[in-house]
Enzyme design. Structure first.
Site, short mmCIF file in Angstrom:
data_model
loop_
_atom_site.label_atom_id
_atom_site.label_comp_id
_atom_site.label_asym_id
_atom_site.label_seq_id
_atom_site.Cartn_x
_atom_site.Cartn_y
_atom_site.Cartn_z
N GLU A 1 33.57 44.39 56.87
CA GLU A 1 33.57 45.65 55.76
C GLU A 1 34.65 45.51 54.92
O GLU A 1 35.82 45.62 55.37
CB GLU A 1 33.41 46.98 56.63
CG GLU A 1 33.47 48.11 55.73
CD GLU A 1 33.50 49.45 56.26
OE1 GLU A 1 33.76 49.61 57.57
OE2 GLU A 1 33.22 50.58 55.72
N ALA B 1 40.92 45.40 44.65
CA ALA B 1 41.40 45.50 43.15
C ALA B 1 42.30 44.56 42.74
O ALA B 1 42.95 43.91 43.50
CB ALA B 1 42.04 46.92 43.28
N ILE B 2 42.35 44.44 41.50
CA ILE B 2 43.58 43.48 40.63
C ILE B 2 44.29 44.38 39.79
O ILE B 2 43.97 45.46 39.31
CB ILE B 2 42.57 42.40 39.95
CG1 ILE B 2 41.85 41.57 40.78
CG2 ILE B 2 43.84 41.75 38.85
CD1 ILE B 2 42.56 40.50 41.58
N LYS C 1 40.76 38.24 34.34
CA LYS C 1 41.36 36.67 34.10
C LYS C 1 41.01 35.71 35.24
O LYS C 1 41.25 34.48 35.27
CB LYS C 1 42.91 36.80 34.27
CG LYS C 1 43.51 37.65 32.99
CD LYS C 1 44.93 37.51 33.30
CE LYS C 1 45.59 38.40 32.00
NZ LYS C 1 47.14 38.17 32.55
N GLY C 2 39.76 36.19 36.01
CA GLY C 2 39.39 35.25 37.05
C GLY C 2 39.95 35.57 38.48
O GLY C 2 39.49 34.93 39.27
N TYR C 3 40.93 36.32 38.49
CA TYR C 3 41.68 36.48 39.88
C TYR C 3 40.50 37.02 40.92
O TYR C 3 40.55 36.68 41.94
CB TYR C 3 42.84 37.30 39.66
CG TYR C 3 43.98 36.59 39.12
CD1 TYR C 3 44.39 35.35 39.42
CD2 TYR C 3 44.62 37.26 38.12
CE1 TYR C 3 45.39 34.76 38.64
CE2 TYR C 3 45.73 36.86 37.33
CZ TYR C 3 45.99 35.50 37.54
OH TYR C 3 47.06 34.92 36.96
N THR D 1 37.50 36.85 41.25
CA THR D 1 36.47 35.90 41.63
C THR D 1 37.21 34.94 42.48
O THR D 1 36.69 34.72 43.73
CB THR D 1 35.98 35.15 40.51
OG1 THR D 1 35.10 36.02 39.85
CG2 THR D 1 34.96 33.81 40.78
N ASN E 1 31.03 51.42 39.12
CA ASN E 1 31.41 50.83 38.14
C ASN E 1 32.00 49.45 38.61
O ASN E 1 32.22 48.40 37.72
CB ASN E 1 32.43 51.27 37.39
CG ASN E 1 33.97 51.56 38.17
OD1 ASN E 1 33.89 51.34 39.24
ND2 ASN E 1 34.91 52.06 37.63
N1 ACO Z 1 31.88 45.37 36.10
C1 ACO Z 1 30.94 44.40 35.60
N2 ACO Z 1 31.68 43.12 35.62
C2 ACO Z 1 32.93 43.11 35.93
C3 ACO Z 1 33.63 44.01 36.47
C4 ACO Z 1 33.01 45.37 36.29
N3 ACO Z 1 33.49 46.66 36.65
N4 ACO Z 1 34.80 43.70 36.52
C5 ACO Z 1 34.91 42.17 36.31
N5 ACO Z 1 33.53 41.93 35.99
C6 ACO Z 1 33.07 40.58 35.65
C7 ACO Z 1 33.76 39.99 34.73
O1 ACO Z 1 33.49 40.18 33.29
C8 ACO Z 1 33.62 38.58 35.27
O2 ACO Z 1 32.24 37.86 34.65
P1 ACO Z 1 32.11 36.33 34.20
O3 ACO Z 1 32.32 35.60 35.22
O4 ACO Z 1 30.77 36.55 33.43
O5 ACO Z 1 33.26 36.45 33.02
C9 ACO Z 1 33.48 38.57 36.54
O6 ACO Z 1 32.94 39.91 36.72
C10 ACO Z 1 34.72 38.33 37.51
O7 ACO Z 1 35.71 38.77 36.66
P2 ACO Z 1 37.24 38.25 37.30
O8 ACO Z 1 38.12 38.24 36.19
O9 ACO Z 1 37.16 37.56 38.27
O10 ACO Z 1 37.39 40.11 37.92
P3 ACO Z 1 38.80 40.50 38.01
O11 ACO Z 1 39.96 39.69 38.37
O12 ACO Z 1 38.99 41.61 36.86
O13 ACO Z 1 38.79 41.62 39.21
C11 ACO Z 1 37.80 43.91 39.91
C12 ACO Z 1 37.48 42.50 39.23
C13 ACO Z 1 38.40 43.73 41.09
C14 ACO Z 1 36.59 44.87 39.92
C15 ACO Z 1 38.95 44.32 39.06
O14 ACO Z 1 38.58 44.58 37.65
C16 ACO Z 1 39.54 45.95 39.33
O15 ACO Z 1 40.45 45.80 40.23
N6 ACO Z 1 38.82 46.95 38.77
C17 ACO Z 1 39.42 48.25 39.04
C18 ACO Z 1 39.32 48.68 40.77
C19 ACO Z 1 37.70 48.43 41.37
O16 ACO Z 1 36.72 49.15 40.74
N7 ACO Z 1 37.72 47.72 42.51
C20 ACO Z 1 36.21 47.80 43.21
C21 ACO Z 1 35.96 49.03 43.72
S1 ACO Z 1 34.81 49.05 45.06
C22 ACO Z 1 35.61 48.68 46.34
O17 ACO Z 1 37.00 48.37 46.49
C23 ACO Z 1 34.75 48.32 47.79
#
Ligand code: ACO
Length: 162
Positions: A73, A78-79, A86-88, A90, A116
């Site tokens: 689970e 979060a990043i 920036k791909g982190y 993923t 979101n």
């Molecule tokens: N909605 C839709 N698409 C997204 C989002 C989003 N919120 N965030 C990233 N993506 C997409 C990117 O555009 C990218 O797409 P691409 O491969 O087509 O370019 C892909 O997802 C991966 O992007 P990364 O750069 O690898 O993602 P990132 O490093 O930004 O990490 C994360 C994603 C963890 C959601 C980050 O944006 C974050 O910390 N957000 C705020 C906290 C959050 O919402 N966490 C999840 C809550 S749910 C939970 O914790 C169970």
């Protein structure tokens, strides 16, 4: 860049990283009570996969492996703000899948995704359809109102990281 998977094991460096990760979660997940975040990140039945750059935490995923049920689970993911998209995220998820399969023997992940973040989870292979038998997870994961339950199957053989 380094990806580590660890839990609260008393090692000083690990504690510093876990506290850094807790702070990222607290900032990025404002709807989560801070005490709840601390409790789970420091709980020894949870593990955290973290992205470490120059000895600092950039982000991470805290999860609870249910080894007998073979699923994990995801509690928090979060990043840090200035390193998002920036791909982190993923790469982090790929390392999580690799660790969970090879160290815990897990076949699936479940998580309650924030609305979101659903797009992010879909890109990581998660679906809103739950295929896992209910008796494998019901009663194990806590119901949570503010999100959508999502599932990801871990491929048994695929190399997720290089
Ligand atoms: N909605 C839709 N698409 C997204 C989002 C989003 N919120 N965030 C990233 N993506 C997409 C990117 O555009 C990218 O797409 P691409 O491969 O087509 O370019 C892909 O997802 C991966 O992007 P990364 O750069 O690898 O993602 P990132 O490093 O930004 O990490 C994360 C994603 C963890 C959601 C980050 O944006 C974050 O910390 N957000 C705020 C906290 C959050 O919402 N966490 C999840 C809550 S749910 C939970 O914790 C169970």
């Amino acid at each position: 860049l380094n990806f580590v998977c660890l839990s609260n094991d008393g090692v000083d460096d690990h504690m510093v990283w876990l506290i850094g990760l807790k702070n990222i979660f607290a900032r990025q997940l404002p709807n989560m009570p801070k005490e709840y975040i601390v409790r789970l990140v420091m709980d020894r039945s949870h593990k955290s996969v973290m992205v470490i750059r120059r000895n600092h935490v950039v982000g991470g995923i805290t999860y609870r492996p249910y080894v007998n049920q073979k699923f994990g689970e995801i509690a928090f993911c979060a990043i840090t703000a200035d390193e998002q998209v920036k791909g982190y995220g993923t790469r982090l998820m790929n390392h999580l899948k690799q660790f969970a399969r090879d160290e815990d023997g897990l076949t699936h992940f479940l998580t309650y995704a924030d609305n979101n973040a659903v797009g992010y989870f879909i890109k990581q292979g998660f679906t809103k359809e739950i295929h896992l038998d209910k008796d494998r997870w019901q009663g194990y994961i806590k119901d949570y109102d503010g999100g959508v339950l999502m599932e990801c199957k871990i491929d048994p053989k695929l190399p997720y990281t290089d």
